[in-house]
Write an enzyme that holds these catalytic residues in place. Structure first.
Site, PDB file in Angstrom:
ATOM      1  N   ALA A 174     -20.781 -61.274 -21.770  1.00 17.87           N
ATOM      2  CA  ALA A 174     -19.386 -60.606 -21.876  1.00 17.87           C
ATOM      3  C   ALA A 174     -18.587 -60.909 -20.685  1.00 17.87           C
ATOM      4  O   ALA A 174     -18.956 -61.624 -19.660  1.00 17.87           O
ATOM      5  CB  ALA A 174     -19.557 -59.047 -21.761  1.00 17.87           C
ATOM      6  N   ALA A 175     -17.259 -60.905 -20.866  1.00 15.49           N
ATOM      7  CA  ALA A 175     -16.589 -61.347 -19.587  1.00 15.49           C
ATOM      8  C   ALA A 175     -15.198 -60.309 -19.691  1.00 15.49           C
ATOM      9  O   ALA A 175     -14.773 -60.182 -20.469  1.00 15.49           O
ATOM     10  CB  ALA A 175     -15.938 -62.709 -19.626  1.00 15.49           C
ATOM     11  N   ALA A 176     -14.956 -59.939 -18.251  1.00 17.13           N
ATOM     12  CA  ALA A 176     -13.966 -58.906 -18.138  1.00 17.13           C
ATOM     13  C   ALA A 176     -13.161 -59.420 -17.007  1.00 17.13           C
ATOM     14  O   ALA A 176     -12.703 -60.447 -16.870  1.00 17.13           O
ATOM     15  CB  ALA A 176     -14.600 -57.603 -17.727  1.00 17.13           C
ATOM     16  N   SER A 177     -12.381 -58.233 -16.467  1.00 15.40           N
ATOM     17  CA  SER A 177     -11.282 -58.644 -15.442  1.00 15.40           C
ATOM     18  C   SER A 177     -11.794 -59.107 -14.195  1.00 15.40           C
ATOM     19  O   SER A 177     -11.061 -60.318 -13.582  1.00 15.40           O
ATOM     20  CB  SER A 177     -10.396 -57.451 -15.184  1.00 15.40           C
ATOM     21  OG  SER A 177     -11.264 -56.354 -14.798  1.00 15.40           O
ATOM     22  N   ALA A 207     -15.293 -60.083 -13.342  1.00 15.55           N
ATOM     23  CA  ALA A 207     -16.927 -60.704 -13.412  1.00 15.55           C
ATOM     24  C   ALA A 207     -17.155 -60.955 -14.883  1.00 15.55           C
ATOM     25  O   ALA A 207     -16.438 -60.222 -16.029  1.00 15.55           O
ATOM     26  CB  ALA A 207     -17.901 -59.820 -12.757  1.00 15.55           C
ATOM     27  N   GLN A 208     -18.106 -61.615 -15.177  1.00 16.81           N
ATOM     28  CA  GLN A 208     -18.813 -61.998 -16.381  1.00 16.81           C
ATOM     29  C   GLN A 208     -20.442 -61.806 -16.398  1.00 16.81           C
ATOM     30  O   GLN A 208     -20.775 -61.848 -15.187  1.00 16.81           O
ATOM     31  CB  GLN A 208     -18.567 -63.466 -16.905  1.00 16.81           C
ATOM     32  CG  GLN A 208     -19.089 -64.612 -16.069  1.00 16.81           C
ATOM     33  CD  GLN A 208     -18.547 -65.984 -16.524  1.00 16.81           C
ATOM     34  OE1 GLN A 208     -17.276 -66.005 -16.565  1.00 16.81           O
ATOM     35  NE2 GLN A 208     -19.382 -67.006 -16.462  1.00 16.81           N
ATOM     36  N   VAL A 209     -20.962 -61.523 -17.222  1.00 17.31           N
ATOM     37  CA  VAL A 209     -22.431 -60.866 -17.387  1.00 17.31           C
ATOM     38  C   VAL A 209     -23.160 -61.948 -18.357  1.00 17.31           C
ATOM     39  O   VAL A 209     -22.679 -62.268 -19.327  1.00 17.31           O
ATOM     40  CB  VAL A 209     -22.485 -59.680 -18.089  1.00 17.31           C
ATOM     41  CG1 VAL A 209     -23.837 -59.160 -18.294  1.00 17.31           C
ATOM     42  CG2 VAL A 209     -21.679 -58.479 -17.307  1.00 17.31           C
ATOM     43  N   LYS A 223     -24.453 -59.714 -13.281  1.00 19.74           N
ATOM     44  CA  LYS A 223     -23.036 -59.726 -13.238  1.00 19.74           C
ATOM     45  C   LYS A 223     -22.568 -60.499 -12.293  1.00 19.74           C
ATOM     46  O   LYS A 223     -22.998 -59.977 -10.873  1.00 19.74           O
ATOM     47  CB  LYS A 223     -22.749 -58.331 -13.371  1.00 19.74           C
ATOM     48  CG  LYS A 223     -21.249 -57.844 -13.088  1.00 19.74           C
ATOM     49  CD  LYS A 223     -20.897 -56.421 -13.163  1.00 19.74           C
ATOM     50  CE  LYS A 223     -19.174 -56.328 -12.993  1.00 19.74           C
ATOM     51  NZ  LYS A 223     -19.007 -54.589 -12.750  1.00 19.74           N
ATOM     52  N   ASP A 257     -13.558 -45.457 -15.347  1.00 18.28           N
ATOM     53  CA  ASP A 257     -13.032 -46.575 -16.288  1.00 18.28           C
ATOM     54  C   ASP A 257     -14.077 -46.422 -17.614  1.00 18.28           C
ATOM     55  O   ASP A 257     -14.768 -47.605 -17.707  1.00 18.28           O
ATOM     56  CB  ASP A 257     -13.454 -47.750 -15.184  1.00 18.28           C
ATOM     57  CG  ASP A 257     -12.601 -48.989 -16.015  1.00 18.28           C
ATOM     58  OD1 ASP A 257     -11.731 -48.871 -16.896  1.00 18.28           O
ATOM     59  OD2 ASP A 257     -13.223 -50.303 -15.986  1.00 18.28           O
TER      60      ASP A 257
END
Length: 517
Positions: free
Chosen positions: A110-113, A115-117, A131, A264
């Site tokens: 997964a990739a968010a705002s 960081a990515q995992v 992460k 969040d």
């Protein structure tokens, strides 16, 4: 904006109720949503964060926006492996992923705002999620905040009635907290500890401290599905009713009782899995970077506010609004939280009657954008993040088939509990006394377990209810809970009886007249 402007000009003469207009409007929604997605992916960072929030507002934003932008919750643009290795090397004194893990999947899960995992396996054989913060996120953040601040100052210069600088300040403070993964690790561990009483129904993944730093966070890997994946829940054999109730209860307990809130809870941060121990469903909460610790004074006022809203107690509502600093906006609070007007005769959770809608329309006719901004600026900062959390939860709850009445009843229950329960300061004092007791009192053999001291834990006495620390407050909780139940169920029963009597009398007087329920 021009796309919408042209749409309205095109159908101004034809009217906005036709199916043709609605189809054209849906196409405009879709085009604009895709433009916004491209903007978020191009600029990343703060823009992805904003896109995630828009995607979660399913009860306000058109479906085209929420569908298109939902990919940002866990499928934002990700960085190449060489950038990931650079961060790991900087954080672990030159060591790389191969030095720290026996396996490390180079393709992110997964990739968010921020960081990515990546999935990995620790040296002791545990499957973990790693992460890794983006290398330039701090630099881009400063540029983005400067841009937002400049735009805010320009708006205020040309339109003095719009003071927006406080929004930028609040946004900046919240995001800075998310940059520190050590703080996120601490939040996760404390949340896990506060919810031990929920057993296997609620789960926070274990943090591997020896493999975590300020920019790298390693946690237990959990196989699960996103909380709003209805098809996935069906395949897993989990009832969406259980999921939405569990979600609401966990966050109601955070807000009303603990006063420490995960701010969040978008769908990418909550999973559903099956517990390997009980084989029952389990709610898993991720991403503990953005938390807010509410003051006990605000928490108790917020509890009083919700009790007043559900019971339609105008005097208590006005007092709570005064303490919050928005006394002049008292009449709008029921509309914001429960979608009804003060002194409403409709059943809680039902749509407003045509008469009530007319009243709301009249009240809002003279409300300007500057009034809304003034209302938000006057609110305690704690309330703003609580608002955001509630909005995100509403979206998920609605997707899972929930009704407003479920939300109101459960919030009223926990608001009553929170008003009488043990405060954080009282818990700290009790913990201090327990620690002193452990130091000075020798436990006998029947109070030890393999030589280890037995912790006293939370208050557990048969005559205490609702988390209250003493008998007086326990009785206060029971009295309020009983009165709340009577008022809620009694008011609903009376309204239903009146409606039934009205339908019967109309039917008897005018047999051929249709009766609308």
């Amino acid at each position: 904006m021009l796309d919408y402007k042209f749409l309205h000009m095109r159908y101004a003469s034809k009217g906005y109720e036709s199916e043709e207009y609605k189809e054209a409007r849906n196409l405009v929604h879709l085009r604009c949503a895709n433009r916004l997605l491209r903007l978020c992916r191009l600029n990343t960072g703060v823009y992805v964060k904003a896109g995630q929030h828009i995607a979660s507002l399913t009860y306000v934003v058109p479906k085209q926006y929420t569908d298109v932008l939902s990919v940002l919750q866990d499928k934002a643009p990700y960085r190449p492996m060489n950038e990931v290795e650079a961060i790991i090397s900087q954080e672990f004194n030159g060591l790389g992923s191969k030095d720290l893990f026996t396996e490390f999947d180079e393709t992110p899960l997964a990739a968010a705002s921020l960081a990515q995992v990546h999935r990995a396996r620790s040296k002791d054989g545990h499957e973990v999620a790693v992460k890794v913060q983006y290398p330039d996120v701090a630099r881009l953040f400063n540029v983005d905040v400067w841009t937002m601040q400049t735009m805010s100052d320009m708006i205020t210069f040309f339109f003095p009635e719009f003071e927006l600088s406080w929004i930028v300040t609040e946004f900046k403070q919240n995001l800075i907290a998310e940059f520190n993964f050590e703080a996120e690790a601490r939040n996760a561990e404390l949340t896990k500890q506060r919810f031990l009483h929920r057993g296997e129904s609620f789960f926070v993944p274990k943090i591997y401290r020896e493999l975590s730093t300020k920019r790298v966070l390693t946690m237990e890997f959990v196989h699960g599905i996103k909380i709003n994946d209805l098809e996935g829940l069906r395949i897993l054999g989990v009832d969406p009713t259980w999921v939405r109730n569990q979600l609401l209860e966990v966050f109601a307990e955070m807000i009303f009782c603990h006063g420490v809130v995960h701010c969040d809870p978008h769908p990418g941060n909550a999973l559903v899995t099956i517990s390997p121990i009980t084989r029952k469903p389990q709610l898993v909460l991720l991403d503990h970077g953005l938390y807010r610790e509410l003051s006990d004074d605000f928490r108790k006022t917020y509890c009083s506010l919700w009790k007043a809203l559900v019971l339609n107690d105008i005097d208590s509502l006005a007092e709570s609004a005064r303490i919050l600093g928005v006394g002049q906006y008292t009449n709008f609070l029921p509309l914001i939280f429960t979608q009804r007007i003060p002194d409403s005769l409709s059943i809680l959770g039902e749509d407003m009657s045509p008469e009530e809608r007319a009243i709301v329309h009249h009240q809002l006719k003279n409300v300007k954008l500057s009034d809304l901004l003034d209302f938000l600026e006057r609110l305690p900062r704690d309330m703003l993040l609580v608002f955001r959390t509630i909005n995100l939860l509403r979206g998920i709850h609605k997707q899972l088939g929930g009704t407003p009445m479920e939300v109101f009843s459960l919030n009223a229950k926990y608001a009553t509990r929170g008003f009488w329960c043990e405060t954080r300061e009282e818990k700290r004092l009790r913990s201090r006394k327990e620690n002193e007791l452990r130091k000075h009192v020798k436990f006998t053999e029947n109070l030890t377990n393999n030589g280890e001291d037995v912790t006293l834990g939370s208050i557990r006495k048969w005559y205490l209810f609702g988390g209250a620390p003493n008998l007086r407050r326990s009785l206060g909780y029971l009295k309020d809970q009983l009165w709340l139940t009577i008022r809620l169920q009694g008011a609903e029963l009376i309204i239903k009886c009146l409606r039934w009597w009205y339908r019967i009398s109309i039917t008897n007087s005018f047999p051929n007249t249709p009766v609308f329920q």
